[in-house]
Design an enzyme around this catalytic site. Structure first.
Site, mmCIF file in Angstrom:
data_model
loop_
_atom_site.group_PDB
_atom_site.id
_atom_site.type_symbol
_atom_site.label_atom_id
_atom_site.label_comp_id
_atom_site.label_asym_id
_atom_site.label_seq_id
_atom_site.Cartn_x
_atom_site.Cartn_y
_atom_site.Cartn_z
ATOM 1 C CG ASN A 7 26.248 93.905 26.142
ATOM 2 O OD1 ASN A 7 27.405 93.805 25.668
ATOM 3 N ND2 ASN A 7 26.091 93.884 27.483
ATOM 4 C CE LYS A 9 25.649 90.563 28.076
ATOM 5 N NZ LYS A 9 24.743 89.387 28.993
ATOM 6 C CG HIS A 96 25.883 94.595 31.845
ATOM 7 N ND1 HIS A 96 26.106 93.399 32.247
ATOM 8 C CD2 HIS A 96 25.113 94.258 30.830
ATOM 9 C CE1 HIS A 96 25.101 92.549 31.657
ATOM 10 N NE2 HIS A 96 24.579 93.225 30.891
ATOM 11 C CD GLU A 98 26.902 89.855 31.787
ATOM 12 O OE1 GLU A 98 27.564 90.402 31.108
ATOM 13 O OE2 GLU A 98 25.873 89.160 31.631
ATOM 14 C CD GLU A 168 20.585 94.369 30.422
ATOM 15 O OE1 GLU A 168 20.559 93.969 29.366
ATOM 16 O OE2 GLU A 168 21.883 94.412 31.312
ATOM 17 N N GLY A 174 20.923 86.005 30.300
ATOM 18 C CA GLY A 174 21.581 84.882 29.935
ATOM 19 C C GLY A 174 20.727 83.455 30.424
ATOM 20 C CB SER A 211 16.223 85.667 28.099
ATOM 21 O OG SER A 211 17.058 85.167 29.099
HETATM 22 P P1 13P Z 1 20.865 88.112 27.164
HETATM 23 O O1 13P Z 1 19.927 88.695 26.124
HETATM 24 O O2 13P Z 1 21.810 87.266 26.744
HETATM 25 O O3 13P Z 1 19.899 87.612 28.227
HETATM 26 O O4 13P Z 1 21.856 89.472 28.047
HETATM 27 C C1 13P Z 1 21.170 90.666 28.211
HETATM 28 C C2 13P Z 1 22.172 91.521 28.531
HETATM 29 O O5 13P Z 1 22.946 91.339 29.349
HETATM 30 C C3 13P Z 1 22.527 92.631 27.585
HETATM 31 O O6 13P Z 1 23.162 93.557 28.138
#
Ligand code: 13P
Length: 251
Positions: A7, A9, A96, A98, A168, A174, A211
């Site tokens: 992803n 982002k 997601h 976010e 997740e 993150g 992560s």
């Molecule tokens: P990170 O791997 O940066 O923690 O992000 C995970 C994520 O949100 C994948 O969709």
């Protein structure tokens, strides 16, 4: 099915995205990929160049990071599932954390998007996960299942086999804090059992995100109910992403 999705982002210029893709494609021979389904999810504007650059490479599928449930119309700033399919996108990340946190997406919104994605032959990658307070309160299993149950409500076991679930935990996204292999396994096994009992679905891929990187993925991927990963930060570094594909192939 083993699946590793990157992803990306909201990162990278067109040129940077193309360079990243080129480096990933170069590192992913058929041997490295093995039986892993590899997916990359660039920002919308990068989708056409990533899709078209991949015509020669059957090993990598392309996902969008979101899509709108409506067929079309007055939804300024949105992109429909039909448009994604028209652009030859294969899959779409939905729900997601976010999107939920910053854009107010609800479980019902996610449910509408999942149905629209399936209607347009896109593979939905449905994201669920608990916040730290829910984990500390000990309600995380039920809370995450409630999210997923609503998101998949009304679907048959057959159409569910076209979906991918991404667990997740929000406290791990993150943050550099990764779920322990046991925490991931506990949730994945629970969700798998619930999916079977409720929908009769027993062949769904459930991947872990949060992560995840080459230094911690081996043990997570070794868990019996972890089918792969949804990778944020480490998917922006070609060598790390390639290393994760290798680890999953060997798991
Ligand atoms: P990170 O791997 O940066 O923690 O992000 C995970 C994520 O949100 C994948 O969709």
């Amino acid at each position: 099915m083993k699946l590793l999705a990157g992803n990306w982002k909201m990162n990278n210029s067109l040129e940077e995205g193309a360079d990243l893709m080129e480096a990933i494609v170069e590192g992913l021979s058929a041997q490295v990929v093995g039986d892993v389904r590899v997916v990359v999810a660039p920002p919308f504007l990068q989708l056409p160049q990533i899709v078209h650059g991949l015509w020669e490479n059957a090993h990598i599928a392309v996902a969008a990071q979101n899509g709108h449930a409506a067929e079309g119309g007055a939804y300024t700033g949105e992109v429909s599932m039909a448009m994604l399919r028209d652009a030859e996108v294969d899959a779409v990340i939905l729900g997601h954390s976010e999107r939920r946190q910053f854009f107010g997406e609800t479980d019902q919104d996610v449910a509408d998007k999942v149905k629209a994605a399936l209607k347009h032959q896109l593979i939905p990658i449905v994201c669920v996960g608990e916040v730290l307070a829910q984990r500390q309160a000990g309600t995380y299993l039920e809370d995450v299942w409630a999210q997923l149950h609503t998101a998949l409500n009304g679907l048959s076991g057959d159409s569910l086999s076209d979906c991918v679930i991404a667990y997740e935990p929000i406290w791990a996204i993150g943050t550099g804090e990764v779920a322990t292999p046991a925490q991931a396994q506990e949730m994945h096994a629970y969700l798998r059992a619930q999916l079977k009992a409720t929908f009769g679905a027993d062949d769904m891929s459930i991947v872990y995100g949060g992560s995840c990187k080459p230094s911690n993925a081996e043990e997570i991927f070794a868990q019996p109910d972890v089918d792969g990963g949804l990778i944020g930060g480490a998917s922006l570094v070609a060598d790390d992403f390639i290393a994760l594909v290798k680890l999953l192939n060997q798991a």
